[in-house]
Design a protein around this motif. Structure first.
Motif, PDB file in Angstrom:
ATOM      1  N   VAL A  20     -11.269  32.925  -6.891  1.00  0.00           N
ATOM      2  CA  VAL A  20     -11.952  31.600  -6.228  1.00  0.00           C
ATOM      3  C   VAL A  20     -12.344  31.929  -4.834  1.00  0.00           C
ATOM      4  O   VAL A  20     -11.604  32.479  -4.042  1.00  0.00           O
ATOM      5  CB  VAL A  20     -11.043  30.333  -6.381  1.00  0.00           C
ATOM      6  CG1 VAL A  20     -11.772  29.325  -5.846  1.00  0.00           C
ATOM      7  CG2 VAL A  20     -10.687  30.399  -7.679  1.00  0.00           C
ATOM      8  N   ASP A  21     -13.769  31.724  -4.694  1.00  0.00           N
ATOM      9  CA  ASP A  21     -14.346  31.881  -3.152  1.00  0.00           C
ATOM     10  C   ASP A  21     -14.127  30.528  -2.684  1.00  0.00           C
ATOM     11  O   ASP A  21     -15.059  29.576  -2.794  1.00  0.00           O
ATOM     12  CB  ASP A  21     -15.769  32.445  -3.586  1.00  0.00           C
ATOM     13  CG  ASP A  21     -16.303  32.249  -1.824  1.00  0.00           C
ATOM     14  OD1 ASP A  21     -15.791  31.880  -0.966  1.00  0.00           O
ATOM     15  OD2 ASP A  21     -17.408  32.863  -1.545  1.00  0.00           O
ATOM     16  N   ALA A  22     -12.960  30.204  -1.948  1.00  0.00           N
ATOM     17  CA  ALA A  22     -12.494  29.018  -1.480  1.00  0.00           C
ATOM     18  C   ALA A  22     -12.878  28.966   0.083  1.00  0.00           C
ATOM     19  O   ALA A  22     -12.218  28.382   0.771  1.00  0.00           O
ATOM     20  CB  ALA A  22     -11.154  28.551  -1.835  1.00  0.00           C
ATOM     21  N   ALA A  23     -13.972  29.678   0.477  1.00  0.00           N
ATOM     22  CA  ALA A  23     -14.037  29.946   1.925  1.00  0.00           C
ATOM     23  C   ALA A  23     -14.127  28.688   2.834  1.00  0.00           C
ATOM     24  O   ALA A  23     -13.387  28.729   3.842  1.00  0.00           O
ATOM     25  CB  ALA A  23     -15.713  30.729   2.109  1.00  0.00           C
ATOM     26  N   ALA A  24     -14.525  27.528   2.244  1.00  0.00           N
ATOM     27  CA  ALA A  24     -14.571  26.411   3.103  1.00  0.00           C
ATOM     28  C   ALA A  24     -13.721  25.309   2.734  1.00  0.00           C
ATOM     29  O   ALA A  24     -13.647  24.099   2.881  1.00  0.00           O
ATOM     30  CB  ALA A  24     -15.909  25.694   3.133  1.00  0.00           C
ATOM     31  N   ALA A  25     -12.677  25.696   1.855  1.00  0.00           N
ATOM     32  CA  ALA A  25     -11.844  24.533   1.271  1.00  0.00           C
ATOM     33  C   ALA A  25     -10.294  24.630   1.838  1.00  0.00           C
ATOM     34  O   ALA A  25      -9.289  23.993   1.555  1.00  0.00           O
ATOM     35  CB  ALA A  25     -11.598  25.301  -0.033  1.00  0.00           C
ATOM     36  N   MET A  52      -7.194  32.612  -4.094  1.00  0.00           N
ATOM     37  CA  MET A  52      -8.318  31.974  -3.394  1.00  0.00           C
ATOM     38  C   MET A  52      -8.630  32.629  -2.035  1.00  0.00           C
ATOM     39  O   MET A  52      -7.680  32.861  -1.287  1.00  0.00           O
ATOM     40  CB  MET A  52      -8.212  30.439  -3.054  1.00  0.00           C
ATOM     41  CG  MET A  52      -7.863  29.738  -4.282  1.00  0.00           C
ATOM     42  SD  MET A  52      -7.126  28.017  -3.730  1.00  0.00           S
ATOM     43  CE  MET A  52      -7.431  26.987  -4.909  1.00  0.00           C
ATOM     44  N   ALA A  53      -9.985  32.848  -1.893  1.00  0.00           N
ATOM     45  CA  ALA A  53     -10.362  33.524  -0.425  1.00  0.00           C
ATOM     46  C   ALA A  53     -10.611  32.415   0.582  1.00  0.00           C
ATOM     47  O   ALA A  53     -11.627  31.664  -0.035  1.00  0.00           O
ATOM     48  CB  ALA A  53     -11.328  34.519  -0.750  1.00  0.00           C
ATOM     49  N   LEU A  54     -10.330  32.410   1.812  1.00  0.00           N
ATOM     50  CA  LEU A  54     -10.799  31.170   2.574  1.00  0.00           C
ATOM     51  C   LEU A  54     -11.378  32.029   3.751  1.00  0.00           C
ATOM     52  O   LEU A  54     -11.254  33.005   4.018  1.00  0.00           O
ATOM     53  CB  LEU A  54      -9.521  30.521   3.314  1.00  0.00           C
ATOM     54  CG  LEU A  54      -8.461  29.924   2.457  1.00  0.00           C
ATOM     55  CD1 LEU A  54      -7.566  29.073   3.247  1.00  0.00           C
ATOM     56  CD2 LEU A  54      -9.588  28.754   1.627  1.00  0.00           C
TER      57      LEU A  54
END
Ligand SMILES: *Cc1c(COP(=O)(O)O)cnc(C)c1O
Length: 377
Positions: free
Chosen positions: A164-169, A186-188
């Motif tokens: 999951v590209d959760a960059a802005a999460a 997940m990647a932040l």
């Protein structure tokens, strides 16, 4: 128009020199600058604690893009010839596509759901190319988390690893830590334009101790307990200096969130007063870094965009017209992408910030209203 009147779409404010100096003095004294020093360890611990999770849940990286690359390598590994594709959404920032390529995958674009803007996990289970996919990346667009349970089901049903590209999460995870998965990393991003920042930086959030050990190893040249490269890695380590900025930012993050909430409330109030047309997408559904306006049609968007620009109010198409529309990805595989096409032509990033003045929000809404009123019925 004076320089002061110009309204930036995004004007980050990270901790100032005063706020980080004590941390930096510690670095000076220890002469330990990177390679998982004490500040990096402390930042990971404090982020995990903020999420109410054990320490292993958070591992830092040098950027959000490198977090994504490391998460892909730790969970799916390099692309293999029999499964060369990565199914990824077209409605995202360029980093998603670049990261899968760096890990050897060929991007194949899939469209997003018109309501939650995320890939439809159930539909992907039946995707005609799922048998050639070695990886699925789901994105949390503008910080809107995808349905994690549905993605876990997709992974279980197909055997294809999901990242999951959760960059802005980051804020979404603070509010809903139960969405943190043991199955999907997940990647932040902690880039300066995100709400929690280390300047440049990122993190992998994953409740899998062995997976996180691999993340650490991959982020440090594939080394583990020796200087032998044991698996495909890279240098994705966060330095002590970046960790110092993050620690100082965490010290005051609750106040920062309250400031963002106040600006969000201004947006809601201003919308009620001035802007019945179109639709605003605001925090807390989105990350506090974003306020988006969805026009009823592309023509309306162009009118408003031009009027705002002429009034010195900056706007941004954060994801451009989608990844599929960008030169580098022009040759990538895809089916028709009507939702991405529509969002690309109708979503406009408006100014947002923890210290955006009420007067600026009101002036912006007036300019928008004026532009909309000028459109012949
Ligand atoms: C910000 C962002 C990234 C990239 O993060 P960096 O820290 O700038 O490398 C990747 N994907 C999405 C969706 C983002 O918003």
């Amino acid at each position: 128009m004076t320089a002061q009147d110009f309204v930036y779409v995004c004007r980050p404010q990270l901790p100032d020199a005063e706020a980080i100096v004590a941390y930096i003095r510690g670095i000076d004294a220890r002469r330990h600058y990177t390679n998982r020093g004490p500040l990096v360890a402390l930042l990971e611990q404090r982020l995990a604690a903020a999420l109410g999770r054990p320490d292993h849940t958070v591992r830092s990286t040098a950027s959000g893009t490198s977090a994504l690359e490391v998460a892909i390598l730790a969970h799916a590994g390099l692309a293999r010839p029999e499964r060369p594709l990565a199914l990824i959404p077209s409605f995202t920032f360029a980093a998603t596509g670049l990261a899968v390529e760096r890990c050897g995958y060929r991007a194949h674009f899939v469209d997003v759901d018109p309501e939650d803007w995320c890939v439809d996990a159930a539909a992907l289970t039946q995707h005609p190319l799922i048998g050639q996919a070695g990886l699925v990346v789901s994105v949390a667009p503008y910080g809107v988390l995808p349905d994690m349970a549905a993605l876990e089901t997709l992974q279980d049903a197909t055997g294809v690893p999901v990242v999951v590209d959760a960059a802005a999460a980051f804020e979404a995870l603070l509010d809903r830590p139960e969405t943190i998965s043991a199955k999907l990393p997940m990647a932040l991003s902690f880039h300066a334009t995100k709400t929690f920042s280390t300047g440049e930086g990122g993190g992998i959030v994953w409740d899998d101790p062995a997976g996180q050990d691999r993340s650490v190893q991959i982020a440090n040249f594939g080394f583990f307990r020796s200087r032998e490269c044991k698996l495909a890695g890279t240098n994705a380590k966060m330095s002590e200096y970046h960790a110092a900025i993050g620690l100082a930012m965490l010290d005051t993050f609750p106040a920062r969130r309250r400031d963002y909430a106040a600006v969000t409330a201004q947006y809601h109030a201003a919308q009620a007063a001035f802007l019945p047309q179109g639709r605003l997408h605001l925090p807390p559904r989105l990350s506090s870094a974003y306020a988006l306006w969805e026009a009823a049609d592309p023509h309306m968007l162009m009118r408003v965009e031009t009027a705002l620009s002429e009034a010195g109010i900056e706007t941004r198409h954060w994801y451009e017209a989608g990844l599929q529309a960008q030169l580098h990805f022009a040759g990538a595989g895809r089916a028709p992408l009507p939702v991405t096409d529509r969002l690309g032509a109708q979503l406009l990033g408006l100014p947002m910030g923890h210290d955006l003045p009420l007067a600026d929000t009101e002036r912006m809404m007036q300019v928008m209203q004026g532009a909309l009123d000028a459109i012949p019925a």
